[in-house]
Write a protein that holds these residues in place. Structure first.
Motif, short mmCIF file in Angstrom:
data_model
loop_
_atom_site.label_atom_id
_atom_site.label_comp_id
_atom_site.label_asym_id
_atom_site.label_seq_id
_atom_site.Cartn_x
_atom_site.Cartn_y
_atom_site.Cartn_z
N LYS A 8 35.62 52.73 36.78
CA LYS A 8 34.98 52.11 37.94
C LYS A 8 33.57 52.67 38.17
O LYS A 8 32.66 51.96 38.55
CB LYS A 8 35.85 52.33 39.17
CG LYS A 8 35.37 51.63 40.42
CD LYS A 8 36.40 51.74 41.52
CE LYS A 8 35.89 51.08 42.79
NZ LYS A 8 34.67 51.71 43.30
N THR B 16 44.62 47.18 35.44
CA THR B 16 44.53 46.57 36.76
C THR B 16 43.91 47.47 37.82
O THR B 16 43.62 46.99 38.92
CB THR B 16 45.91 46.12 37.24
OG1 THR B 16 46.77 47.26 37.27
CG2 THR B 16 46.49 45.06 36.32
N LYS B 17 43.68 48.74 37.53
CA LYS B 17 43.01 49.59 38.52
C LYS B 17 42.25 50.71 37.82
O LYS B 17 42.46 50.98 36.63
CB LYS B 17 44.01 50.17 39.50
CG LYS B 17 45.09 51.03 38.92
CD LYS B 17 46.05 51.48 40.02
CE LYS B 17 47.05 52.49 39.51
NZ LYS B 17 47.94 51.97 38.47
N ALA B 18 41.38 51.32 38.58
CA ALA B 18 40.51 52.36 38.04
C ALA B 18 41.31 53.45 37.34
O ALA B 18 42.38 53.85 37.81
CB ALA B 18 39.65 52.95 39.15
N ASP B 19 40.77 53.90 36.19
CA ASP B 19 41.34 54.96 35.36
C ASP B 19 42.58 54.52 34.58
O ASP B 19 43.11 55.32 33.80
CB ASP B 19 41.66 56.22 36.17
CG ASP B 19 40.41 56.80 36.82
OD1 ASP B 19 40.51 57.31 37.94
OD2 ASP B 19 39.33 56.71 36.21
N ASP B 20 43.03 53.30 34.75
CA ASP B 20 44.12 52.78 33.93
C ASP B 20 43.63 52.67 32.49
O ASP B 20 42.49 52.30 32.23
CB ASP B 20 44.53 51.37 34.39
CG ASP B 20 45.69 51.39 35.35
OD1 ASP B 20 46.12 50.29 35.75
OD2 ASP B 20 46.16 52.49 35.70
N TYR C 8 39.64 51.62 32.14
CA TYR C 8 38.94 51.03 33.29
C TYR C 8 38.14 52.13 33.96
O TYR C 8 38.69 53.02 34.60
CB TYR C 8 40.00 50.47 34.24
CG TYR C 8 39.54 49.62 35.39
CD1 TYR C 8 38.42 49.91 36.16
CD2 TYR C 8 40.30 48.52 35.75
CE1 TYR C 8 38.05 49.13 37.22
CE2 TYR C 8 39.96 47.73 36.84
CZ TYR C 8 38.83 48.04 37.57
OH TYR C 8 38.47 47.26 38.64
N SER D 99 40.78 43.04 38.00
CA SER D 99 41.54 43.46 36.82
C SER D 99 40.71 43.12 35.59
O SER D 99 39.94 42.16 35.60
CB SER D 99 42.87 42.73 36.77
OG SER D 99 43.73 43.20 37.76
N TYR E 246 37.79 45.01 43.46
CA TYR E 246 38.37 45.75 42.34
C TYR E 246 39.09 44.78 41.41
O TYR E 246 40.29 44.55 41.54
CB TYR E 246 39.34 46.79 42.89
CG TYR E 246 38.67 47.74 43.86
CD1 TYR E 246 38.70 47.50 45.23
CD2 TYR E 246 37.97 48.85 43.39
CE1 TYR E 246 38.06 48.36 46.12
CE2 TYR E 246 37.33 49.71 44.28
CZ TYR E 246 37.38 49.45 45.63
OH TYR E 246 36.74 50.29 46.50
N ARG F 266 39.62 38.46 39.61
CA ARG F 266 39.74 39.01 40.96
C ARG F 266 41.20 39.32 41.25
O ARG F 266 42.10 38.64 40.76
CB ARG F 266 39.25 38.00 42.00
CG ARG F 266 37.77 37.67 41.87
CD ARG F 266 36.91 38.77 42.43
NE ARG F 266 35.52 38.36 42.52
CZ ARG F 266 35.01 37.72 43.56
NH1 ARG F 266 35.78 37.43 44.60
NH2 ARG F 266 33.74 37.38 43.58
N THR F 267 41.41 40.28 42.09
CA THR F 267 42.78 40.71 42.35
C THR F 267 43.44 39.94 43.48
O THR F 267 44.61 40.11 43.73
CB THR F 267 42.82 42.20 42.71
OG1 THR F 267 41.92 42.43 43.81
CG2 THR F 267 42.39 43.05 41.53
#
Lengths: 114, 114
Positions: free
Chosen positions: A68, A51-55, A66, A32, A30, A94-95
């Protein structure tokens, strides 16, 4: 490996037009996601990030969400200005801590005409 | 707070020579990354240093090297220059106080190899 695919440019729009620049990515895990902007003769400036899905990242009227499920991070702006003329880069990172490498798309040159 | 500074801003060298570029990160930032930007290859990651140690390295030949000093300033060196090394070299710093800190870019050093 990681990769970012951006909409081919150049893109030319009239002032106050709606802007979309497409960006899709391939990465394990996942990452960023970022949009950077480069004005003529300058380095890169961070425009926005997620930094994450749906942000949803937003800045200066620009937005990107974002997604995914579609591995996308499209850049949008409702009403562009001449001052938005620049090259826009989509990037991922990469996170995992300890990996600062940014993987960039090829960039999209945007020109706004009055 | 002063931004990332890079010196020199412009450089002209001839094939076979070597060159050293310098980057001073934002005060307090301990991670420094280097990127090469060319019209043909776009933005490519060279390497990243953190606390004087190289943590990540991109796919560049051994002619490209770098180091970081105890004050976090970084240098990159390119030996036996080739015409294809002509590029904009960008340095970025981040603080790494959190897992996903932003990378801030300098204005770049434009290298021309004749």
């Amino acid at each position: 490996g990681d990769s970012v695919t951006q909409m081919e440019g150049p893109v030319t729009l009239s002032e106050e037009a709606f802007l979309t620049i497409n960006c899709t990515y391939t990465a394990t895990g996942y990452p960023s996601l970022f949009w950077y902007v480069q004005y003529p003769g300058e380095g890169l400036q961070l425009l926005l990030k997620a930094t994450k899905a749906d942000d949803k990242g937003s800045n200066k009227g620009f937005e990107a969400t974002y997604r995914k499920e579609t591995t996308s991070f499209h850049l949008e702006k409702g009403s562009v200005q001449v001052s938005d003329s620049a090259v826009y880069f989509c990037a991922l990172r990469r996170t995992n801590f300890g990996n600062e490498k940014l993987t960039f798309g090829t960039g999209t040159r945007l020109t706004i005409i009055p | 707070k002063a931004g990332v500074t890079q010196t020199p801003r412009y450089l002209i060298k001839t094939r076979g020579q070597q060159v050293t570029l310098s980057c001073s990160p934002i005060s307090g930032h301990r991670s420094v990354s280097w990127y090469q930007q060319t019209p043909g290859q776009g933005l490519q990651f060279l390497f990243e240093y953190f606390s004087e140690t190289q943590r990540n390295k991109g796919n560049f030949p051994g002619r490209f090297s770098g180091r970081q000093f105890s004050n976090s300033r970084s240098e990159m060196n390119v030996s036996t220059l080739e015409l294809g090394d002509s590029a904009l070299y960008l340095c970025a710093s981040s603080s790494l106080t959190g897992q996903m800190e932003t990378q801030y870019f300098g204005p770049g050093t434009r290298l021309l190899v004749l």
